[in-house]
Write an enzyme that holds these catalytic residues in place. Structure first.
Site, PDB file in Angstrom:
ATOM      1  N   ARG A 157      -3.451   4.048  -1.460  1.00 15.03           N
ATOM      2  CA  ARG A 157      -4.607   3.733  -2.272  1.00 15.03           C
ATOM      3  C   ARG A 157      -3.822   2.829  -3.395  1.00 15.03           C
ATOM      4  O   ARG A 157      -3.236   3.063  -4.260  1.00 15.03           O
ATOM      5  CB  ARG A 157      -5.309   5.034  -2.924  1.00 15.03           C
ATOM      6  CG  ARG A 157      -4.339   5.712  -3.666  1.00 15.03           C
ATOM      7  CD  ARG A 157      -5.140   7.133  -3.899  1.00 15.03           C
ATOM      8  NE  ARG A 157      -5.507   7.920  -2.894  1.00 15.03           N
ATOM      9  CZ  ARG A 157      -5.385   9.097  -2.689  1.00 15.03           C
ATOM     10  NH1 ARG A 157      -5.654  10.056  -3.864  1.00 15.03           N
ATOM     11  NH2 ARG A 157      -5.830   9.812  -1.674  1.00 15.03           N
TER      12      ARG A 157
ATOM     13  N   ASP B 259      -4.581   1.962   4.869  1.00 10.82           N
ATOM     14  CA  ASP B 259      -4.738   3.490   4.839  1.00 10.82           C
ATOM     15  C   ASP B 259      -3.278   4.008   5.405  1.00 10.82           C
ATOM     16  O   ASP B 259      -2.782   3.251   6.071  1.00 10.82           O
ATOM     17  CB  ASP B 259      -5.964   3.784   5.863  1.00 10.82           C
ATOM     18  CG  ASP B 259      -5.924   5.299   5.578  1.00 10.82           C
ATOM     19  OD1 ASP B 259      -6.784   5.751   4.842  1.00 10.82           O
ATOM     20  OD2 ASP B 259      -5.174   6.321   6.070  1.00 10.82           O
TER      21      ASP B 259
ATOM     22  N   ASP C 142     -15.853   5.797   6.534  1.00 13.81           N
ATOM     23  CA  ASP C 142     -15.521   7.194   7.036  1.00 13.81           C
ATOM     24  C   ASP C 142     -15.100   8.235   5.963  1.00 13.81           C
ATOM     25  O   ASP C 142     -15.163   9.606   5.979  1.00 13.81           O
ATOM     26  CB  ASP C 142     -14.307   6.955   7.935  1.00 13.81           C
ATOM     27  CG  ASP C 142     -13.190   6.428   7.494  1.00 13.81           C
ATOM     28  OD1 ASP C 142     -12.950   6.038   6.558  1.00 13.81           O
ATOM     29  OD2 ASP C 142     -12.141   6.206   8.407  1.00 13.81           O
ATOM     30  N   HIS C 143     -14.882   7.650   4.749  1.00 15.30           N
ATOM     31  CA  HIS C 143     -14.141   8.610   3.665  1.00 15.30           C
ATOM     32  C   HIS C 143     -15.548   8.812   2.852  1.00 15.30           C
ATOM     33  O   HIS C 143     -15.729  10.209   2.432  1.00 15.30           O
ATOM     34  CB  HIS C 143     -13.404   7.665   2.731  1.00 15.30           C
ATOM     35  CG  HIS C 143     -11.733   7.653   3.326  1.00 15.30           C
ATOM     36  ND1 HIS C 143     -11.497   7.039   4.607  1.00 15.30           N
ATOM     37  CD2 HIS C 143     -10.554   8.091   2.830  1.00 15.30           C
ATOM     38  CE1 HIS C 143     -10.101   7.162   4.753  1.00 15.30           C
ATOM     39  NE2 HIS C 143      -9.627   7.889   3.641  1.00 15.30           N
TER      40      HIS C 143
ATOM     41  N   ARG D 248      -2.311  16.661   4.934  1.00 10.33           N
ATOM     42  CA  ARG D 248      -1.996  16.780   3.745  1.00 10.33           C
ATOM     43  C   ARG D 248      -2.212  18.003   2.922  1.00 10.33           C
ATOM     44  O   ARG D 248      -3.698  18.418   3.325  1.00 10.33           O
ATOM     45  CB  ARG D 248      -2.424  15.435   3.021  1.00 10.33           C
ATOM     46  CG  ARG D 248      -1.602  14.394   3.338  1.00 10.33           C
ATOM     47  CD  ARG D 248      -1.841  13.077   2.512  1.00 10.33           C
ATOM     48  NE  ARG D 248      -1.057  11.954   2.907  1.00 10.33           N
ATOM     49  CZ  ARG D 248      -1.363  10.673   2.955  1.00 10.33           C
ATOM     50  NH1 ARG D 248      -2.362  10.291   2.599  1.00 10.33           N
ATOM     51  NH2 ARG D 248      -0.546   9.933   3.279  1.00 10.33           N
TER      52      ARG D 248
ATOM     53  N   SER E 172      -0.759   8.539   0.040  1.00  8.35           N
ATOM     54  CA  SER E 172      -1.529   7.556   0.468  1.00  8.35           C
ATOM     55  C   SER E 172      -1.176   6.089   0.035  1.00  8.35           C
ATOM     56  O   SER E 172      -0.384   5.852  -0.622  1.00  8.35           O
ATOM     57  CB  SER E 172      -2.961   7.862  -0.120  1.00  8.35           C
ATOM     58  OG  SER E 172      -3.060   7.327  -1.291  1.00  8.35           O
TER      59      SER E 172
HETATM   60  C1  MIC Z   1      -5.699   9.927   2.110  1.00  9.66           C
HETATM   61  O1  MIC Z   1      -5.578  10.601   3.264  1.00  9.66           O
HETATM   62  O2  MIC Z   1      -5.163  10.162   1.198  1.00  9.66           O
HETATM   63  C2  MIC Z   1      -6.717   8.479   2.362  1.00  9.66           C
HETATM   64  C3  MIC Z   1      -7.778   8.877   1.290  1.00  9.66           C
HETATM   65  O3  MIC Z   1      -6.997   8.316   3.484  1.00  9.66           O
HETATM   66  C4  MIC Z   1      -5.690   7.410   1.565  1.00  9.66           C
HETATM   67  C5  MIC Z   1      -6.367   6.141   1.570  1.00  9.66           C
HETATM   68  C6  MIC Z   1      -7.331   6.212   0.192  1.00  9.66           C
HETATM   69  O4  MIC Z   1      -6.806   6.718  -0.923  1.00  9.66           O
HETATM   70  O5  MIC Z   1      -8.414   5.664   0.163  1.00  9.66           O
HETATM   71  C7  MIC Z   1      -4.533   7.019   2.336  1.00  9.66           C
HETATM   72  O6  MIC Z   1      -4.039   7.935   3.259  1.00  9.66           O
HETATM   73  O7  MIC Z   1      -4.108   5.804   2.316  1.00  9.66           O
HETATM   74 FE1  SF4 Z   2      -9.256  10.340   6.306  1.00  8.97          FE
HETATM   75 FE2  SF4 Z   2      -6.900  10.001   5.008  1.00  8.97          FE
HETATM   76 FE3  SF4 Z   2      -7.637  12.379   5.786  1.00  8.97          FE
HETATM   77 FE4  SF4 Z   2      -6.885  10.834   7.563  1.00  8.97          FE
HETATM   78  S1  SF4 Z   2      -5.793  11.743   5.977  1.00  8.97           S
HETATM   79  S2  SF4 Z   2      -8.870  12.017   7.653  1.00  8.97           S
HETATM   80  S3  SF4 Z   2      -7.616   8.694   6.579  1.00  8.97           S
HETATM   81  S4  SF4 Z   2      -8.780  10.937   4.113  1.00  8.97           S
END
Ligand code: MIC
Ligand code: SF4
Length: 678
Positions: free
Chosen positions: A538, A121, A66-67, A381, A536
């Site tokens: 990550r 995630d 999805d990313h 975010r 996140s």
């Molecule tokens: C995000 O919203 O920052 C992400 C991308 O979903 C991350 C995961 C990632 O960095 O792959 C998260 O929220 O954990």
């Molecule tokens: Fe995707 Fe993270 Fe954004 Fe949710 S917050 S839509 S999981 S990138």
């Protein structure tokens, strides 16, 4: 004394022998389900592979894509092919690209009240909307859970959030969580589970509850949860899964560590201003702000209601000329349902740019705003630069506020949007997953895992040194996010399976010279303020600094997931005993942590010497026995390799030889040395 929903679920999952653990002490729980997404999943599966477990040992594991959806080169497509074949081979369900954002799809198709879900995630808590304990973690923790190991976390405090009264028209579930952020800040939830209860709960649909649980991640919370009630049952019935339902309510005399009350009657539309989700004020206060972009979507707000309310506002009208509006359905189910019910046609006619069901603009995968652009988003975010445009200003609000503002061209209190027509959840959702959620293969041995050149080996470090020596590579302030440490976006995300390449971007938004300096110095130490690593899950924010030789981070305090990730990759997290010591440290100061192994084993204060001044800095490590062992081994994989994955239901791992394979052999067959243990 009665129990909260949280304690009922945790108690049912605690591994043997643990009862009445005080808050903050580590507990180990069994994990029923796991989820991964593509940006964290490739690493998690390489780590799982290194454990030599033939099939996942959870009740259900799901891999989502999805990313990393923009395919501007081979990288993301390579990862998708790897993930699909890997899932087929190892007993994992695979949600194909186009099927939607992991959290929305998991809520719809897999959430089970009373179970524990661990996801790589940070917004995994979304499924708390359906009465699950759903926790975000690093990919390595998820890999261990898939291998049958327990998950370790500090015993949380349980905060009861009592919802009283009734929302006014145009006040959304999003405004409830923005109110929580306004009151508690991005640090306010660290070490806590927020359990919602009270008369206001019954009024919230499951997707609305999921919105609140989703953005509980921005409070730094361990997770958030709602009870499983008749509404949950109805939701699961419409999902064709009523048999997954069980009633789960707090006992009438349940006790909470803290109680917060929100009177919904008093709530009004709220907005988070740049560049932090807790910088909250009323929409009224900022009304009239000119806008360049409006985006509805992301895992926070991309349910049927969120798009239906936008269609209600825009029907028969056009998006204001001065801005661009995007809409992202959270799942194929939502997409199919809005298409079936005519909502999609209304949105297209209004001039909205409808995007595929994926994270998209939320993680800078396209739709970056113009220079200094003002973007209003229903997301979770708004960290600086995350949209892909370094000087853009992102505001966070409800889909109601976003839609009415998209029509007017300026930020508008949605209560000025005319009569509110409540959207009605459809009687039926499209529950046909065939061909979109793929079942694992019947004959795993027939499946060959596909590894394109984007999949690079896992780097590892050796055991923790006797003495840590190095200079302060960087000194940062409070609330540094993982987006600061390891930025995402369409250019960097495709490198998630290639640690040497992605490590060139560590901290570049703060200091573009960081990777070069770290390499030149052979590593070093990072000094930080409070809530370091918020945001996140990550693990690349630990793994890539580890690759560059970062040995320790000394901070005023840490965010939960990031601290766990640092430990998992053998980076020592220390906290200052005295804030004055933070003030006394500067970039390039030489530091020594003598006999660090001995000091850690002894417990208590850890002494760090500032060599130039001779200053002795006292720090705390606050490691559980398990975490101490992990750090001494140089990380969780090394620890598991040495057969110490405590609580493992079966010896998950005979990993020595397999780790070597994962480390040393590149995935397209060429032999390639891993980075030597430092
Ligand atoms: C995000 O919203 O920052 C992400 C991308 O979903 C991350 C995961 C990632 O960095 O792959 C998260 O929220 O954990
Ligand atoms: Fe995707 Fe993270 Fe954004 Fe949710 S917050 S839509 S999981 S990138």
């Amino acid at each position: 004394m009665g129990q909260s929903v949280t304690m009922k679920i945790l108690n049912a999952h605690l591994t043997s022998g643990q009862r009445h653990v005080p808050a903050g002490e580590e507990i180990l729980v069994t994990v029923d389900q796991t989820l991964t997404q593509d940006a964290t999943g490739t690493m998690a599966y390489l780590q799982f592979e290194a454990m030599d477990v033939p099939q996942v040992r959870t009740k259900r594991s799901v891999s989502y894509v999805d990313h990393n959806m923009l395919q501007t080169g081979f990288e993301n497509a390579d990862d998708h092919a790897f993930l699909q074949s890997f899932a087929a081979k190892y007993g994992i369900y695979f949600s194909r690209p186009g099927n939607g954002i992991c959290h929305q799809v998991h809520l719809e198709r897999f959430s089970v009240p009373g179970q524990i879900l661990l996801g790589s995630d940070s917004h995994t808590p979304t499924s708390g909307g359906a009465g699950m304990i759903a926790i975000g973690a690093g990919g390595l923790d998820v890999a261990v859970a898939m291998a049958g190991g327990p998950f370790g976390l500090p015993m949380p405090k349980v905060v009861g959030v009592r919802l009283t009264g009734k929302r006014q028209p145009w006040v959304a579930a999003k405004d409830i969580i923005l109110e929580m952020l306004r009151r508690l800040t991005v640090k306010g939830g660290v070490g806590k589970v927020f359990e919602y209860h009270g008369e206001g709960v019954a009024d919230l649909t499951i997707p609305e509850r999921a919105t609140i649980c989703n953005m509980g991640a921005e409070l730094g919370a361990t997770t958030s949860i709602f009870p499983s009630d008749e509404r949950t049952r109805l939701f699961l019935r419409k999902q064709g899964r009523e048999s997954d339902w069980t009633a789960l309510e707090a006992d009438l005399d349940a006790s909470y560590d803290e109680v917060i009350e929100i009177d919904l009657t008093q709530l009004e539309p709220l907005i988070a201003q740049p560049h932090s989700p807790d910088n909250v004020t009323t929409v009224r206060e900022l009304a009239g702000l000119p806008l360049d972009q409006v985006c509805i979507g992301s895992c926070t707000n991309s349910s049927f209601h969120d798009l239906a309310i936008a269609a209600h506002v825009l029907r028969g009208k056009r998006v204001a000329e001065n801005l661009s509006m995007t809409l992202t359905p959270g799942s194929r189910q939502v997409f199919a349902t809005i298409a079936r019910d005519g909502i999609l046609a209304d949105l297209i006619a209004a001039g909205a740019r409808v995007l595929e069901a994926a994270c998209g603009p939320c993680i800078g995968m396209g739709q970056a705003p113009k220079s200094e652009g003002i973007s209003l988003r229903s997301f979770n975010r708004n960290f600086e630069g995350r949209s892909g445009t370094p000087n853009a200003k992102v505001y966070l609000c409800s889909p109601e506020t976003a839609a009415v503002s998209a029509l007017r061209g300026v930020l508008t209190d949605p209560r000025e949007g005319g009569a509110y027509v409540a959207t009605r959840e459809p009687d039926e959702y499209d529950t046909n997953d065939e061909g979109m959620i793929l079942q694992p293969a019947d004959d795993p041995s027939a499946v060959e895992v596909e590894r394109g050149p984007n999949i690079k080996p896992l780097p590892l470090r050796g055991p923790l040194e006797e003495t840590i020596e190095g200079s302060v590579l960087l000194k940062v302030g409070d609330n540094i996010t993982t987006d600061h440490i390891m930025p995402a976006g369409s250019k960097i995300l495709p490198l998630r399976s290639n640690i040497p390449a992605i490590s060139e971007f560590v901290f570049v938004r703060i200091d573009p010279t960081f990777p070069e300096r770290a390499k030149k110095a052979g590593g070093g130490i990072v000094v930080a303020g409070s809530n370091y690593g918020q945001g996140s899950s990550r693990e690349h924010a630990a793994l890539a600094p580890m690759y560059l030789g970062v040995k320790a981070v000394i901070a005023k305090s840490f965010a939960r997931i990031h601290r766990a990730n640092l430990i998992n990759f053998g980076i020592l997290p220390l906290t200052f005993e005295k804030e004055a010591d933070y003030d006394a440290l500067e970039r390039e100061d030489a530091l020594v942590i003598p006999d660090v192994r001995g000091q850690l084993k002894q417990g208590g204060s850890i002494e760090v010497l500032q060599t130039g001044s001779g200053r002795r800095i006292r720090c705390r490590s606050e490691l559980s026995d398990r975490q101490l062992e992990i750090l001494l081994s140089g990380g969780l994989l090394n620890h598991v390799r040495s057969g110490h994955a405590s609580g493992q239901s079966q010896p998950a791992v005979d990993a020595a030889s397999h780790l070597a394979t994962a480390t040393m052999v590149s995935t397209n067959g060429q032999s390639r040395p891993g980075r030597p243990a430092s």
